[in-house]
Design a protein around this motif. Structure first.
Motif, PDB file in Angstrom:
ATOM      1  N   ILE A 198       0.745  -0.772   0.561  1.00  0.00           N
ATOM      2  CA  ILE A 198      -0.094   0.188  -0.105  1.00  0.00           C
ATOM      3  C   ILE A 198       1.165   1.308  -0.051  1.00  0.00           C
ATOM      4  O   ILE A 198       0.641   1.911  -0.405  1.00  0.00           O
ATOM      5  CB  ILE A 198      -0.426   0.293   1.123  1.00  0.00           C
ATOM      6  CG1 ILE A 198      -2.236  -1.045   0.887  1.00  0.00           C
ATOM      7  CG2 ILE A 198      -1.712   1.432   0.901  1.00  0.00           C
ATOM      8  CD1 ILE A 198      -3.282  -1.586   2.139  1.00  0.00           C
ATOM      9  N   LYS A 199       1.421   1.546   0.831  1.00  0.00           N
ATOM     10  CA  LYS A 199       3.002   2.563   0.959  1.00  0.00           C
ATOM     11  C   LYS A 199       3.416   2.973  -0.875  1.00  0.00           C
ATOM     12  O   LYS A 199       3.496   3.381  -1.029  1.00  0.00           O
ATOM     13  CB  LYS A 199       3.816   2.130   1.813  1.00  0.00           C
ATOM     14  CG  LYS A 199       4.656   2.885   2.173  1.00  0.00           C
ATOM     15  CD  LYS A 199       5.866   2.843   2.843  1.00  0.00           C
ATOM     16  CE  LYS A 199       7.010   3.679   2.856  1.00  0.00           C
ATOM     17  NZ  LYS A 199       8.274   3.439   4.485  1.00  0.00           N
ATOM     18  N   ARG A 200       3.382   1.486  -1.094  1.00  0.00           N
ATOM     19  CA  ARG A 200       4.256   1.636  -2.832  1.00  0.00           C
ATOM     20  C   ARG A 200       3.448   2.291  -3.302  1.00  0.00           C
ATOM     21  O   ARG A 200       3.843   3.775  -4.407  1.00  0.00           O
ATOM     22  CB  ARG A 200       4.540   0.320  -2.963  1.00  0.00           C
ATOM     23  CG  ARG A 200       5.105   0.104  -4.353  1.00  0.00           C
ATOM     24  CD  ARG A 200       4.884  -1.467  -5.316  1.00  0.00           C
ATOM     25  NE  ARG A 200       4.035  -2.147  -5.877  1.00  0.00           N
ATOM     26  CZ  ARG A 200       3.316  -1.458  -6.712  1.00  0.00           C
ATOM     27  NH1 ARG A 200       3.276  -0.448  -7.567  1.00  0.00           N
ATOM     28  NH2 ARG A 200       2.339  -1.680  -6.996  1.00  0.00           N
ATOM     29  N   VAL A 201       2.354   2.227  -3.512  1.00  0.00           N
ATOM     30  CA  VAL A 201       0.663   3.394  -4.000  1.00  0.00           C
ATOM     31  C   VAL A 201       0.501   4.239  -3.992  1.00  0.00           C
ATOM     32  O   VAL A 201      -0.308   5.328  -4.909  1.00  0.00           O
ATOM     33  CB  VAL A 201      -0.311   1.961  -4.658  1.00  0.00           C
ATOM     34  CG1 VAL A 201      -0.016   0.573  -5.049  1.00  0.00           C
ATOM     35  CG2 VAL A 201      -0.959   1.724  -3.547  1.00  0.00           C
ATOM     36  N   LEU A 202       0.867   4.364  -2.934  1.00  0.00           N
ATOM     37  CA  LEU A 202       0.935   6.535  -2.360  1.00  0.00           C
ATOM     38  C   LEU A 202       1.886   6.790  -2.877  1.00  0.00           C
ATOM     39  O   LEU A 202       3.159   7.029  -2.769  1.00  0.00           O
ATOM     40  CB  LEU A 202       1.042   5.855  -0.756  1.00  0.00           C
ATOM     41  CG  LEU A 202      -0.556   5.264  -0.053  1.00  0.00           C
ATOM     42  CD1 LEU A 202      -0.834   5.022   1.373  1.00  0.00           C
ATOM     43  CD2 LEU A 202      -2.006   5.940  -1.224  1.00  0.00           C
ATOM     44  N   LYS A 203       1.815   8.490  -3.128  1.00  0.00           N
ATOM     45  CA  LYS A 203       2.281   9.306  -3.580  1.00  0.00           C
ATOM     46  C   LYS A 203       3.478   9.753  -1.790  1.00  0.00           C
ATOM     47  O   LYS A 203       2.797   9.024  -0.883  1.00  0.00           O
ATOM     48  CB  LYS A 203       2.011  10.001  -3.679  1.00  0.00           C
ATOM     49  CG  LYS A 203       0.972  10.265  -5.793  1.00  0.00           C
ATOM     50  CD  LYS A 203       0.227  11.282  -5.266  1.00  0.00           C
ATOM     51  CE  LYS A 203      -0.484  11.280  -6.569  1.00  0.00           C
ATOM     52  NZ  LYS A 203      -1.764  12.880  -7.176  1.00  0.00           N
ATOM     53  N   ASN A 204       4.523  10.143  -2.529  1.00  0.00           N
ATOM     54  CA  ASN A 204       5.061  11.053  -1.029  1.00  0.00           C
ATOM     55  C   ASN A 204       3.951  11.886  -0.509  1.00  0.00           C
ATOM     56  O   ASN A 204       3.353  12.809  -1.319  1.00  0.00           O
ATOM     57  CB  ASN A 204       6.137  11.348  -1.405  1.00  0.00           C
ATOM     58  CG  ASN A 204       7.140  10.892  -2.098  1.00  0.00           C
ATOM     59  OD1 ASN A 204       7.171   9.849  -1.470  1.00  0.00           O
ATOM     60  ND2 ASN A 204       7.950  10.551  -2.880  1.00  0.00           N
ATOM     61  N   GLY A 205       3.436  11.462   1.144  1.00  0.00           N
ATOM     62  CA  GLY A 205       2.619  12.825   1.438  1.00  0.00           C
ATOM     63  C   GLY A 205       1.069  12.274   1.635  1.00  0.00           C
ATOM     64  O   GLY A 205       0.442  12.537   1.959  1.00  0.00           O
ATOM     65  N   GLY A 206       1.277  10.845   0.872  1.00  0.00           N
ATOM     66  CA  GLY A 206       0.624  10.097   0.738  1.00  0.00           C
ATOM     67  C   GLY A 206      -0.909   9.943   2.115  1.00  0.00           C
ATOM     68  O   GLY A 206       0.453   9.824   2.917  1.00  0.00           O
ATOM     69  N   LEU A 207      -1.959   9.616   2.320  1.00  0.00           N
ATOM     70  CA  LEU A 207      -2.461   8.758   3.523  1.00  0.00           C
ATOM     71  C   LEU A 207      -3.458   8.231   3.422  1.00  0.00           C
ATOM     72  O   LEU A 207      -3.892   7.441   2.171  1.00  0.00           O
ATOM     73  CB  LEU A 207      -3.574   9.977   3.920  1.00  0.00           C
ATOM     74  CG  LEU A 207      -4.512   9.618   5.243  1.00  0.00           C
ATOM     75  CD1 LEU A 207      -3.876   9.754   6.258  1.00  0.00           C
ATOM     76  CD2 LEU A 207      -5.508  11.297   4.995  1.00  0.00           C
ATOM     77  N   LEU A 208      -3.006   6.791   4.288  1.00  0.00           N
ATOM     78  CA  LEU A 208      -3.576   5.583   4.334  1.00  0.00           C
ATOM     79  C   LEU A 208      -4.574   6.042   5.829  1.00  0.00           C
ATOM     80  O   LEU A 208      -4.642   6.181   6.738  1.00  0.00           O
ATOM     81  CB  LEU A 208      -2.755   4.497   4.480  1.00  0.00           C
ATOM     82  CG  LEU A 208      -2.941   3.286   5.302  1.00  0.00           C
ATOM     83  CD1 LEU A 208      -4.656   2.494   4.316  1.00  0.00           C
ATOM     84  CD2 LEU A 208      -1.873   1.545   5.536  1.00  0.00           C
ATOM     85  N   ILE A 209      -5.399   5.390   5.450  1.00  0.00           N
ATOM     86  CA  ILE A 209      -6.673   5.591   6.640  1.00  0.00           C
ATOM     87  C   ILE A 209      -7.507   3.675   6.755  1.00  0.00           C
ATOM     88  O   ILE A 209      -8.067   3.198   5.567  1.00  0.00           O
ATOM     89  CB  ILE A 209      -8.373   6.096   6.221  1.00  0.00           C
ATOM     90  CG1 ILE A 209      -7.513   7.765   6.254  1.00  0.00           C
ATOM     91  CG2 ILE A 209      -9.152   6.730   7.192  1.00  0.00           C
ATOM     92  CD1 ILE A 209      -8.650   9.055   6.100  1.00  0.00           C
ATOM     93  N   ALA A 210      -7.336   3.223   8.371  1.00  0.00           N
ATOM     94  CA  ALA A 210      -7.527   1.965   8.407  1.00  0.00           C
ATOM     95  C   ALA A 210      -8.412   1.599   9.438  1.00  0.00           C
ATOM     96  O   ALA A 210      -8.351   2.798  10.316  1.00  0.00           O
ATOM     97  CB  ALA A 210      -6.405   0.799   8.175  1.00  0.00           C
ATOM     98  N   VAL A 211      -9.762   0.942   9.529  1.00  0.00           N
ATOM     99  CA  VAL A 211     -10.404   0.919   9.980  1.00  0.00           C
ATOM    100  C   VAL A 211     -10.672  -0.617  10.793  1.00  0.00           C
ATOM    101  O   VAL A 211     -10.708  -1.378  10.375  1.00  0.00           O
ATOM    102  CB  VAL A 211     -11.716   1.337  10.321  1.00  0.00           C
ATOM    103  CG1 VAL A 211     -12.724   1.314  11.705  1.00  0.00           C
ATOM    104  CG2 VAL A 211     -11.777   3.012  10.152  1.00  0.00           C
TER     105      VAL A 211
END
Length: 293
Positions: free
Chosen positions: A234-247
């Motif tokens: 998931i980190k790989r496909v995010l842009k730098n500074g991108g946000l992951l929201i998980a519940v």
């Protein structure tokens, strides 16, 4: 015995419908044997209906015995919501029947049914409570030009994200073709055009590196055998500074997967290289993780 009056058209199969928390969001088309008889069964005054249909050909686990009683015996009985569209097709939401199932009866859900529902007693499902109370507080704050929902199920939350971000490109991904196919059908029926569903794995996302502003995982990560591997992907496909929201459910709040506390979830995300904030609601951890540049 009821006679057959129609059939069900959808993308859902029995594998998909075993995911209990999702079926209520699935949209199906009711194809009557006599299309001219639509007005005999569906009236504009009624929003919900009781449909008698072919039962499911499998058994739920013992702790879900009430579902076996309802859907897996001589017939299945579903309470559904009619979805009004500009076409002549009849669409309903929440039908617990696979594609091609027979329909035997369609009955209006009436005021007396609603009155009884208010005082009815039945076992409570904790995860349903989490979905109904926690997720609505999270979804409105999710914004971005490109949004990826991982483990999208039947797509209801993904579609809501697309509606909340009409100028964005929103993607949903899940393991099974029946889930992603049904999700796309749901979006098409509802007229949500800025969302696309793909079949794929959280361990190998079919997107380029640095392509997503936001990624979301709702009650999905604890199902995985290797959560950390998925977080790296998931980190790989995010842009730098991108946000992951998980519940995700906290320890002792679910029946399978790792039993993690707030601190446990935070440590897992930090090990992957996210800057993370964690809070808890209703026995669930809400995680907001930023990809460090």
């Amino acid at each position: 015995m009821f006679g057959e009056i129609g059939s069900v058209k959808s993308k859902a199969d029995e594998t998909a419908l075993q995911i209990l928390s999702l079926f209520r969001d699935s949209i199906s088309e009711i194809c009557l044997n006599e299309p001219e008889s639509i007005s005999d069964y569906f009236k504009p005054e009624y929003s919900h209906y009781i449909i008698v249909h072919t039962p499911l050909n499998f058994r739920f686990p013992e702790r879900r015995e009430e579902l076996n009683m309802r859907f897996c015996r001589d017939v299945g009985v579903s309470v559904v919501e009619r979805i009004v569209t500009e076409t002549d097709q009849i669409y309903v939401r929440g039908l617990m029947a696979i594609n091609g199932s027979k329909v035997y009866a369609i009955l209006p859900f009436m005021k007396i049914d609603a009155e009884k529902a208010k005082i009815a007693t039945f076992p409570e499902d904790h995860m349903v409570r989490v979905r109904s109370k926690v997720l609505p507080s999270v979804l409105p704050d999710i914004k971005g030009e490109t949004i990826l929902d991982i483990g999208s199920g039947f797509g209801s939350l993904t579609i809501e994200l697309a509606r909340n971000n009409p100028d964005s490109k929103v993607y949903g991904i899940d393991l099974h073709d029946s889930l992603t196919g049904q999700s796309q059908m749901n979006a098409d029926v509802l007229g949500v055009s800025n969302v696309k569903f793909k079949t794929g794995s959280a361990y190998s996302l079919p997107f380029e590196a640095g392509s997503m502003d936001v990624a979301t995982c709702f009650l999905m990560l604890h199902h995985l055998e290797d959560i950390k591997f998925a977080l790296f992907e998931i980190k790989r496909v995010l842009k730098n500074g991108g946000l992951l929201i998980a519940v995700e459910p906290l320890a002792e709040q679910h029946h399978h997967g790792p039993q993690l506390s707030e601190a446990g979830w935070q440590e897992l995300f930090e090990d992957v290289g996210f800057a993370i904030e964690v809070e808890s609601q209703e026995g669930a951890a809400i995680m907001k993780a930023v990809k460090r540049e």
